[in-house]
Structures are given as C-alpha cells and as structure tokens.
Write an enzyme that holds these catalytic residues in place. Structure first.
Site, PDB file in Angstrom:
ATOM      1  N   TYR A 128      33.104  58.794  63.458  1.00  0.00           N
ATOM      2  CA  TYR A 128      34.074  57.802  63.918  1.00  0.00           C
ATOM      3  C   TYR A 128      35.088  57.484  62.830  1.00  0.00           C
ATOM      4  O   TYR A 128      36.303  57.506  63.069  1.00  0.00           O
ATOM      5  CB  TYR A 128      33.330  56.536  64.332  1.00  0.00           C
ATOM      6  CG  TYR A 128      34.232  55.368  64.648  1.00  0.00           C
ATOM      7  CD1 TYR A 128      34.917  55.290  65.853  1.00  0.00           C
ATOM      8  CD2 TYR A 128      34.392  54.325  63.735  1.00  0.00           C
ATOM      9  CE1 TYR A 128      35.746  54.226  66.139  1.00  0.00           C
ATOM     10  CE2 TYR A 128      35.215  53.244  64.017  1.00  0.00           C
ATOM     11  CZ  TYR A 128      35.888  53.209  65.217  1.00  0.00           C
ATOM     12  OH  TYR A 128      36.713  52.145  65.492  1.00  0.00           O
ATOM     13  N   VAL A 129      34.606  57.194  61.636  1.00  0.00           N
ATOM     14  CA  VAL A 129      35.497  56.831  60.531  1.00  0.00           C
ATOM     15  C   VAL A 129      36.433  57.987  60.197  1.00  0.00           C
ATOM     16  O   VAL A 129      37.645  57.791  60.005  1.00  0.00           O
ATOM     17  CB  VAL A 129      34.678  56.402  59.301  1.00  0.00           C
ATOM     18  CG1 VAL A 129      35.560  56.291  58.069  1.00  0.00           C
ATOM     19  CG2 VAL A 129      33.966  55.082  59.570  1.00  0.00           C
TER      20      VAL A 129
END
Length: 219
Positions: free
Chosen positions: A132-133
């Site tokens: 996600y990051v």
C-alpha cells in the site's frame, strides 16, 4: 460552476466530497464500475459515469474525463488484505488517471494519498502495508513528475467522525487522525484555489478552520 471528475466515486471520501462540491456550486462526476450506485450518487447531486479502474485503459479514462475541469483521484484498493489491488488500483489506477487527464486536456488534478509514504519502512512491515505504502508513494511521484497542475493531499489515519471544520495542513504536519468528512472539505477547498497547484500536504485533525488552512497552504 465546474465539473469535477472523481475516480473512485463511491469510496468513503468521495461520497462526502460530492456533497462538499455541490455546496460550492460544482458538479461532481462520480466515476464508478457499476450502475448499481447510480441512484445513491445522483441523490447526492453527482452525475455518474462508468469506469473500471482496473480493467480500462487510459483512453477510457480520457473519455470519462471529457468535459471536466478537474480530476480527483480518490480511489483505493480497500482494506481486505489484497496485495495485488494495491498495485492495480492505488498505483496503476492513478497512473492511468494521470495519462487520461493528459489525453483529455484536463490540467487540474488532485490526488488523495496517505501521510508518511515517503518515509522508510521498518523491516517488520507487513507485506500488505508495504504494498500500500509503495503504491501511494510511486503514484505521488508520478503525479509530481507530470505536467499536470497537481495537488497531493496526504491524510492521516481516517475516521468516520463528523467533520470538525478544523485541521492541521502542511508539509511538516505530524501523523494523526482526521475525519473523512474534513478530508472531503479540504479537497473541495483546494479545488477552488489555484494557488495550491504544486503543493503536497499532510492533513490531520487540528485547530485551524479549513478555509484558513488552505489559504495558508497557498500563501
């Protein structure tokens, strides 16, 4: 009045953004994958367009953006732990939106990202959170490198609390929580202020009224 195309038009932030935009005299265009959401979105004052973020190509994004004055990328791959969707939605969806906006001649682009995604990740970071990051980080980098009139908003931990109308907004703002409703109001205010072009800002709960915080960002 402006038409604002919103990618991820049925997401939690987007659903609040529609009302914020309508209150400011704009027409939100909610871009969604299915007709099932039409009645709900139209009740909020939004127009509805069909767009499959994962399956459609940039040309389809461009067609969906046609006639709009700005694009907001507010999509996310969800919290179900699906690593692949972090790539296909959060990253590739953004990349196709950027290219689609360029093809459609829509210069103004606001991206809803996440706080702290440029910081190094600890070694024990879960695979899902890392995906996600990295997706958000790379999407932001691509937007900054584009020739669009961009603004990147990086909220902290999102809550469903009512809007407070008061935030902390800026490049050096530390991590914290923020209501989705306040995020929506900030995005709407940013769209009304071209001086925010080229700005990247963190967003959390704070003590500054939204209008003042956006004004300070653009000063």
């Amino acid at each position: 009045m402006s038409r604002i195309a919103i990618v991820g038009g049925h997401g939690k932030v987007a659903m609040l953004l529609h009302s914020s935009l309508v209150a400011r005299g704009h027409t939100p265009v909610a871009l969604v994958r299915t007709e099932d959401y039409r009645a709900e979105l139209e009740a909020l004052g939004a127009e509805v367009g069909l767009l499959d973020i994962e399956q459609d190509e940039p040309a389809a994004f461009a067609r969906a953006f046609a006639g709009s004055d700005a694009v907001v990328f507010a999509a996310g791959g969800g919290a179900d732990g699906n690593i692949e969707r972090k790539r296909t939605v959060d990253l590739e969806g953004s990349l196709k939106s950027i290219e689609g906006a360029r093809l459609a001649g829509v210069a103004r682009f606001v991206q809803v990202s996440a706080i702290g995604v440029d910081a190094p990740l600890p070694a024990d970071t879960s695979d899902v959170w890392r995906a996600y990051v990295e997706a958000k980080r790379d999407a932001d980098a691509a937007l900054r490198d584009s020739d669009l009139a961009w603004t990147i908003v990086r909220p902290g931990a999102l809550t469903d609390d009512p809007a407070t109308g008061q935030v902390a907004l800026g490049l050096e703002v530390e991590r914290g929580e923020v209501a989705r409703a306040d995020v929506a109001d900030v995005v709407a205010a940013i769209l009304d202020d071209d001086r925010t072009v080229g700005q990247q800002c963190n967003l959390v709960n704070g003590s500054v009224p939204v209008a003042d915080a956006v004004r300070a960002l653009s000063s």
